[in-house]
Write an enzyme that holds these catalytic residues in place. Structure first.
Site, PDB file in Angstrom:
ATOM      1  N   ASN A  59      -1.373  -3.227  16.105  1.00 10.55           N
ATOM      2  CA  ASN A  59      -1.361  -3.743  14.738  1.00 10.55           C
ATOM      3  C   ASN A  59      -0.239  -3.065  13.970  1.00 10.55           C
ATOM      4  O   ASN A  59      -0.204  -1.846  13.852  1.00 10.55           O
ATOM      5  CB  ASN A  59      -2.725  -3.414  14.102  1.00 10.55           C
ATOM      6  CG  ASN A  59      -2.711  -3.526  12.595  1.00 10.55           C
ATOM      7  OD1 ASN A  59      -2.034  -4.389  12.030  1.00 10.55           O
ATOM      8  ND2 ASN A  59      -3.464  -2.653  11.938  1.00 10.55           N
TER       9      ASN A  59
ATOM     10  N   THR B 228      -7.095   2.535   4.071  1.00 13.25           N
ATOM     11  CA  THR B 228      -6.324   1.330   3.712  1.00 13.25           C
ATOM     12  C   THR B 228      -7.233   0.220   3.158  1.00 13.25           C
ATOM     13  O   THR B 228      -6.804  -0.561   2.304  1.00 13.25           O
ATOM     14  CB  THR B 228      -5.553   0.804   4.940  1.00 13.25           C
ATOM     15  OG1 THR B 228      -6.426   0.780   6.069  1.00 13.25           O
ATOM     16  CG2 THR B 228      -4.369   1.696   5.268  1.00 13.25           C
TER      17      THR B 228
ATOM     18  N   ARG C   1       1.368  13.679   7.854  1.00 20.86           N
ATOM     19  CA  ARG C   1       2.201  14.042   8.999  1.00 20.86           C
ATOM     20  C   ARG C   1       3.656  14.333   8.627  1.00 20.86           C
ATOM     21  O   ARG C   1       4.418  14.836   9.442  1.00 20.86           O
ATOM     22  CB  ARG C   1       2.129  12.916  10.060  1.00 20.86           C
ATOM     23  CG  ARG C   1       0.792  12.866  10.766  1.00 20.86           C
ATOM     24  CD  ARG C   1       0.570  11.547  11.484  1.00 20.86           C
ATOM     25  NE  ARG C   1       0.186  10.476  10.559  1.00 20.86           N
ATOM     26  CZ  ARG C   1      -0.079   9.226  10.925  1.00 20.86           C
ATOM     27  NH1 ARG C   1       0.005   8.877  12.185  1.00 20.86           N
ATOM     28  NH2 ARG C   1      -0.424   8.312  10.027  1.00 20.86           N
TER      29      ARG C   1
ATOM     30  N   ALA D  18      54.431  27.605 -21.637  1.00 20.71           N
ATOM     31  CA  ALA D  18      53.475  28.238 -20.727  1.00 20.71           C
ATOM     32  C   ALA D  18      52.647  29.258 -21.496  1.00 20.71           C
ATOM     33  O   ALA D  18      53.156  29.985 -22.352  1.00 20.71           O
ATOM     34  CB  ALA D  18      54.234  28.914 -19.585  1.00 20.71           C
TER      35      ALA D  18
ATOM     36  N   ARG E 147      33.692  13.672 -12.165  1.00 22.81           N
ATOM     37  CA  ARG E 147      32.285  13.351 -12.437  1.00 22.81           C
ATOM     38  C   ARG E 147      32.116  12.731 -13.801  1.00 22.81           C
ATOM     39  O   ARG E 147      33.041  12.716 -14.607  1.00 22.81           O
ATOM     40  CB  ARG E 147      31.429  14.616 -12.314  1.00 22.81           C
ATOM     41  CG  ARG E 147      31.832  15.691 -13.318  1.00 22.81           C
ATOM     42  CD  ARG E 147      31.136  17.007 -13.043  1.00 22.81           C
ATOM     43  NE  ARG E 147      31.597  18.031 -13.974  1.00 22.81           N
ATOM     44  CZ  ARG E 147      30.969  18.343 -15.106  1.00 22.81           C
ATOM     45  NH1 ARG E 147      29.858  17.731 -15.438  1.00 22.81           N
ATOM     46  NH2 ARG E 147      31.459  19.269 -15.907  1.00 22.81           N
TER      47      ARG E 147
ATOM     48  N   ALA F 271      49.917  23.547 -14.282  1.00 23.22           N
ATOM     49  CA  ALA F 271      48.905  24.316 -13.550  1.00 23.22           C
ATOM     50  C   ALA F 271      48.097  25.190 -14.500  1.00 23.22           C
ATOM     51  O   ALA F 271      48.635  25.772 -15.437  1.00 23.22           O
ATOM     52  CB  ALA F 271      49.596  25.196 -12.511  1.00 23.22           C
TER      53      ALA F 271
ATOM     54  N   LEU G  99       0.853  -1.191   0.000  1.00 28.35           N
ATOM     55  CA  LEU G  99       0.000   0.000   0.000  1.00 28.35           C
ATOM     56  C   LEU G  99       0.891   1.245   0.000  1.00 28.35           C
ATOM     57  O   LEU G  99       1.644   1.467   0.945  1.00 28.35           O
ATOM     58  CB  LEU G  99      -0.909   0.016   1.226  1.00 28.35           C
ATOM     59  CG  LEU G  99      -1.742  -1.251   1.472  1.00 28.35           C
ATOM     60  CD1 LEU G  99      -2.694  -1.034   2.640  1.00 28.35           C
ATOM     61  CD2 LEU G  99      -2.512  -1.653   0.215  1.00 28.35           C
TER      62      LEU G  99
ATOM     63  N   GLN H 124      -5.206   3.804  -6.990  1.00 25.40           N
ATOM     64  CA  GLN H 124      -6.287   4.192  -6.086  1.00 25.40           C
ATOM     65  C   GLN H 124      -6.488   5.687  -6.300  1.00 25.40           C
ATOM     66  O   GLN H 124      -5.663   6.498  -5.872  1.00 25.40           O
ATOM     67  CB  GLN H 124      -5.895   3.893  -4.632  1.00 25.40           C
ATOM     68  CG  GLN H 124      -7.014   4.176  -3.641  1.00 25.40           C
ATOM     69  CD  GLN H 124      -6.517   4.200  -2.198  1.00 25.40           C
ATOM     70  OE1 GLN H 124      -5.328   4.393  -1.936  1.00 25.40           O
ATOM     71  NE2 GLN H 124      -7.436   4.044  -1.268  1.00 25.40           N
TER      72      GLN H 124
ATOM     73  N   GLU I 246      -8.935   1.387  15.960  1.00 29.81           N
ATOM     74  CA  GLU I 246      -7.988   2.476  15.686  1.00 29.81           C
ATOM     75  C   GLU I 246      -7.934   3.433  16.879  1.00 29.81           C
ATOM     76  O   GLU I 246      -8.929   3.610  17.594  1.00 29.81           O
ATOM     77  CB  GLU I 246      -8.417   3.236  14.418  1.00 29.81           C
ATOM     78  CG  GLU I 246      -8.243   2.439  13.137  1.00 29.81           C
ATOM     79  CD  GLU I 246      -6.809   1.999  12.923  1.00 29.81           C
ATOM     80  OE1 GLU I 246      -5.914   2.860  12.869  1.00 29.81           O
ATOM     81  OE2 GLU I 246      -6.569   0.786  12.825  1.00 29.81           O
TER      82      GLU I 246
HETATM   83  C1  UD1 Z   1      -2.376   1.899   9.911  1.00 27.34           C
HETATM   84  C2  UD1 Z   1      -3.422   1.020  10.598  1.00 27.34           C
HETATM   85  C3  UD1 Z   1      -3.126   0.941  12.072  1.00 27.34           C
HETATM   86  C4  UD1 Z   1      -1.713   0.447  12.315  1.00 27.34           C
HETATM   87  C5  UD1 Z   1      -0.715   1.299  11.550  1.00 27.34           C
HETATM   88  C6  UD1 Z   1       0.640   0.659  11.631  1.00 27.34           C
HETATM   89  C7  UD1 Z   1      -5.462   1.375   9.279  1.00 27.34           C
HETATM   90  C8  UD1 Z   1      -6.809   1.973   9.274  1.00 27.34           C
HETATM   91  N1  UD1 Z   1      -4.718   1.587  10.380  1.00 27.34           N
HETATM   92  O1  UD1 Z   1      -2.545   3.223  10.402  1.00 27.34           O
HETATM   93  O2  UD1 Z   1      -4.024   0.058  12.709  1.00 27.34           O
HETATM   94  O3  UD1 Z   1      -1.433   0.438  13.696  1.00 27.34           O
HETATM   95  O4  UD1 Z   1      -1.068   1.381  10.160  1.00 27.34           O
HETATM   96  O5  UD1 Z   1       1.613   1.479  11.052  1.00 27.34           O
HETATM   97  O6  UD1 Z   1      -5.093   0.688   8.352  1.00 27.34           O
HETATM   98  N2  UD1 Z   1      -2.611   4.073   2.117  1.00 27.34           N
HETATM   99  C9  UD1 Z   1      -3.091   3.958   0.840  1.00 27.34           C
HETATM  100  N3  UD1 Z   1      -4.325   4.459   0.555  1.00 27.34           N
HETATM  101  C10 UD1 Z   1      -5.105   5.047   1.494  1.00 27.34           C
HETATM  102  C11 UD1 Z   1      -4.598   5.163   2.795  1.00 27.34           C
HETATM  103  C12 UD1 Z   1      -3.346   4.663   3.093  1.00 27.34           C
HETATM  104  O7  UD1 Z   1      -2.431   3.427  -0.046  1.00 27.34           O
HETATM  105  O8  UD1 Z   1      -6.214   5.452   1.151  1.00 27.34           O
HETATM  106  C13 UD1 Z   1      -1.261   3.543   2.406  1.00 27.34           C
HETATM  107  C14 UD1 Z   1      -0.297   4.610   2.860  1.00 27.34           C
HETATM  108  O9  UD1 Z   1       0.423   5.144   1.748  1.00 27.34           O
HETATM  109  C15 UD1 Z   1       0.630   3.846   3.806  1.00 27.34           C
HETATM  110  C16 UD1 Z   1      -0.240   2.711   4.332  1.00 27.34           C
HETATM  111  O10 UD1 Z   1      -1.368   2.636   3.482  1.00 27.34           O
HETATM  112  O11 UD1 Z   1       1.747   3.305   3.133  1.00 27.34           O
HETATM  113  C17 UD1 Z   1      -0.692   2.940   5.782  1.00 27.34           C
HETATM  114  O12 UD1 Z   1      -1.420   4.143   5.835  1.00 27.34           O
HETATM  115  P1  UD1 Z   1      -1.270   5.144   7.049  1.00 27.34           P
HETATM  116  O13 UD1 Z   1      -2.133   6.325   6.782  1.00 27.34           O
HETATM  117  O14 UD1 Z   1       0.143   5.385   7.370  1.00 27.34           O
HETATM  118  O15 UD1 Z   1      -1.953   4.275   8.222  1.00 27.34           O
HETATM  119  P2  UD1 Z   1      -1.815   4.531   9.771  1.00 27.34           P
HETATM  120  O16 UD1 Z   1      -2.635   5.693  10.169  1.00 27.34           O
HETATM  121  O17 UD1 Z   1      -0.395   4.551  10.147  1.00 27.34           O
HETATM  122 CA    CA Z   2       1.585   4.486   8.994  1.00 31.32          CA
END
Ligand code: UD1
Ligand code: CA
Length: 479
Positions: free
Chosen positions: A185, A91, A22, A440, A350, A397, A15, A85, A170
């Site tokens: 998780n 997720t 953040r 030179a 380089r 030089a 994913l 997506q 969550e």
């Molecule tokens: C997620 C988990 C949380 C877990 C944590 C661990 C969910 C709802 N929560 O939270 O339980 O403890 O990871 O690190 O899954 N992403 C997508 N598409 C989206 C949203 C996210 O591809 O629509 C990808 C992000 O790019 C990322 C990954 O999913 O690589 C996780 O997403 P992130 O938003 O970091 O989840 P957390 O809030 O950390």
């Molecule tokens: Ca995360």
């Protein structure tokens, strides 16, 4: 890892569509670099080590760049690897985007986050192993969990009265009691695809964030009397994701310390100050090489044995032989330096600069797409571009190869045992014959025959050496 015929084939889904709010960045989080490589590339490498049937990546934010980062790591042979997506609705939605590709496959699906770069293949292998052997017949889903002293921000593993997995909640949706749970998780799962997609269909965005949570799936499966197992991993750091730049910097430090320790303990490299030395995890350095503070050794650089890399040198994707000294503040990129050469201080090599054995480049010398032959020297204030220089030649030089006429680049050829006088301008294309000498301040616009002395603006042949004069000239000229 076993590939029993009894098991469904293994696919991986990474994913990597999110922006990563953040990080406070215009760049998608998975593209931020750790140890010089995008986060998602680290995850790809760990996944590839399991030799799965296929690796799919869900892309969204900066899809083209993320796809490029994945292809740079995995190559392009696999074909249709990317799933788009369009809108990042969580997720669960990200996995749903892969429905057309995956729902009908009878496979075990390992789901990874693109922001968990320290994950090791051994850990993923152990997760898959437990998933496939759970209660003898395997689980529908296995969640990778860890215990954290401070679980803030993570999804919590809620267990029932018999201590069996019940669901994931969550942080933002958890009650105060649930927030006390420190088993979290990690966001890494194994699913049987035939169980995953029907359960995913039931996921609703009925939570504080209004998102489709993948984390609801294990609870839905459990409620439907399917087997959900939890793989509790002992190393929390390895499976923790990067969410902020503070965490990114912390991981960078961990990776750097790991790399330096390996080089010191296994390869026999001395770092005068390991807290101020920067070496890519992919670089190799030979025994008894000494690296001084502030040096940066980047990319796939290979450095031989008994070298000295002094303060502030930056060496990127280059090959350095044995017994080479790189003095302070040199910049060496995509270049090749053979044994016993000396470079710098303040030299810039380089674009395929090449120094043959025992050659020397001194201060304020730039080399681009040029070769300096065996035991040849260019000691001071010189630009060598598109030049091929033979053996035992001395470049005085202030010499400049005038390789660019404003439109095209031209080559300079300097043969063996040549003495280029100080402040010579070599207007390319031009060839300097063996044993020739330039006075030179010469501006050389025409080829110089072997065994001749040229001088002036434009340079003209002033004399041709006989056998006895040649040795005389050699002993007179200073370096
Ligand atoms: C997620 C988990 C949380 C877990 C944590 C661990 C969910 C709802 N929560 O939270 O339980 O403890 O990871 O690190 O899954 N992403 C997508 N598409 C989206 C949203 C996210 O591809 O629509 C990808 C992000 O790019 C990322 C990954 O999913 O690589 C996780 O997403 P992130 O938003 O970091 O989840 P957390 O809030 O950390
Ligand atoms: Ca995360």
């Amino acid at each position: 890892m076993s590939h029993d015929a009894a098991h469904a084939p293994l696919d991986v889904l990474i994913l990597a569509a999110g922006l990563g709010t953040r990080m406070r960045s215009r760049t998608a989080k998975v593209l931020h670099k750790l140890g010089g490589r995008p986060l998602v590339a680290h995850v790809c490498r760990a996944a590839a080590a399991l030799s799965p049937r296929r690796i799919y990546t869900v892309v969204g934010h900066q899809a083209a760049e993320v796809e490029q980062a994945v292809e740079e790591e995995l190559g392009t042979e696999g074909g249709e690897r990317f799933i788009t997506q369009t809108e990042q609705r969580g997720t669960g939605d990200a996995v749903m985007a892969a429905r057309d590709e995956l729902a009908d496959a009878n496979s075990t699906l390992l789901v990874l986050s693109g922001d968990v770069p320290l994950i090791r293949p051994e850990t993923l292998g152990a997760l898959v192993q437990q998933h496939r052997t759970h209660r003898g017949h395997g689980a529908a889903c296995t969640v990778l969990a860890v215990r954290l002293d401070d679980p803030t921000g993570y999804g919590r593993i809620v267990r029932d009265a018999e201590n069996r997995f019940e669901r994931i909640v969550e942080q933002k949706d958890a009650t105060p009691e649930e927030r006390l749970i420190n088993e979290i998780n990690a966001g890494i799962y194994c699913f049987e695809t035939r169980s995953l997609f029907p359960a995913l269909n039931q996921v609703q965005p009925a939570n504080t964030q209004g998102e489709y949570y993948l984390t609801d799936v294990p609870g839905i499966l459990r409620a439907g009397e399917e087997d959900v197992s939890v793989y509790l991993h002992p190393d929390a750091r390895e499976v923790s994701g990067i969410n902020t730049r503070v965490e990114l910097a912390e991981f960078e430090r961990i990776l750097r310390v790991r790399t330096l320790r390996r080089l010191m303990l296994d390869s026999g490299v001395t770092f005068i100050d390991p807290t101020n030395s920067y070496v890519s995890p992919e670089a190799q350095i030979g025994r008894d090489t000494v690296v001084h503070p502030g040096a940066h050794i980047e990319g796939r650089t290979v450095i031989g044995e008994g070298c000295e890399i002094r303060h502030g040198a930056r060496i990127t994707d280059s090959r350095i032989g044995n017994g080479v000294t790189v003095k302070d503040h040199c910049l060496i990129i995509d270049s090749d330096i053979e044994d016993n050469c000396t470079v710098g201080p303040f030299a810039h090599l380089r674009m395929n600069a090449r120094m043959d054995e025992g050659a020397t480049v001194g201060n304020f010398v730039e080399m681009k797409k040029s070769r300096l032959g065996r035991k040849s020297k260019a000691m001071h204030l010189t630009y060598l571009g598109d030049a091929d220089i033979g053996e035992r030649t001395n470049i005085g030089a202030g010499t400049i190869t005038c390789n660019y006429d404003g439109v095209n680049k031209h080559a300079t050829l300097i043969e063996d045992d040549v003495k280029i006088g100080s402040d010579t301008m070599l207007v390319a294309p031009v060839r300097i014959g063996a044993r020739a000498v330039t006075g030179a301040g010469s501006v050389v616009t025409k080829d110089v025959p072997p065994d001749s002395l040229v001088a002036g603006v434009p340079a003209k042949v002033k004399k041709t050496f006989h056998e006895e004069q040649k040795s005389e000239v050699r002993s007179q000229k200073s370096e």
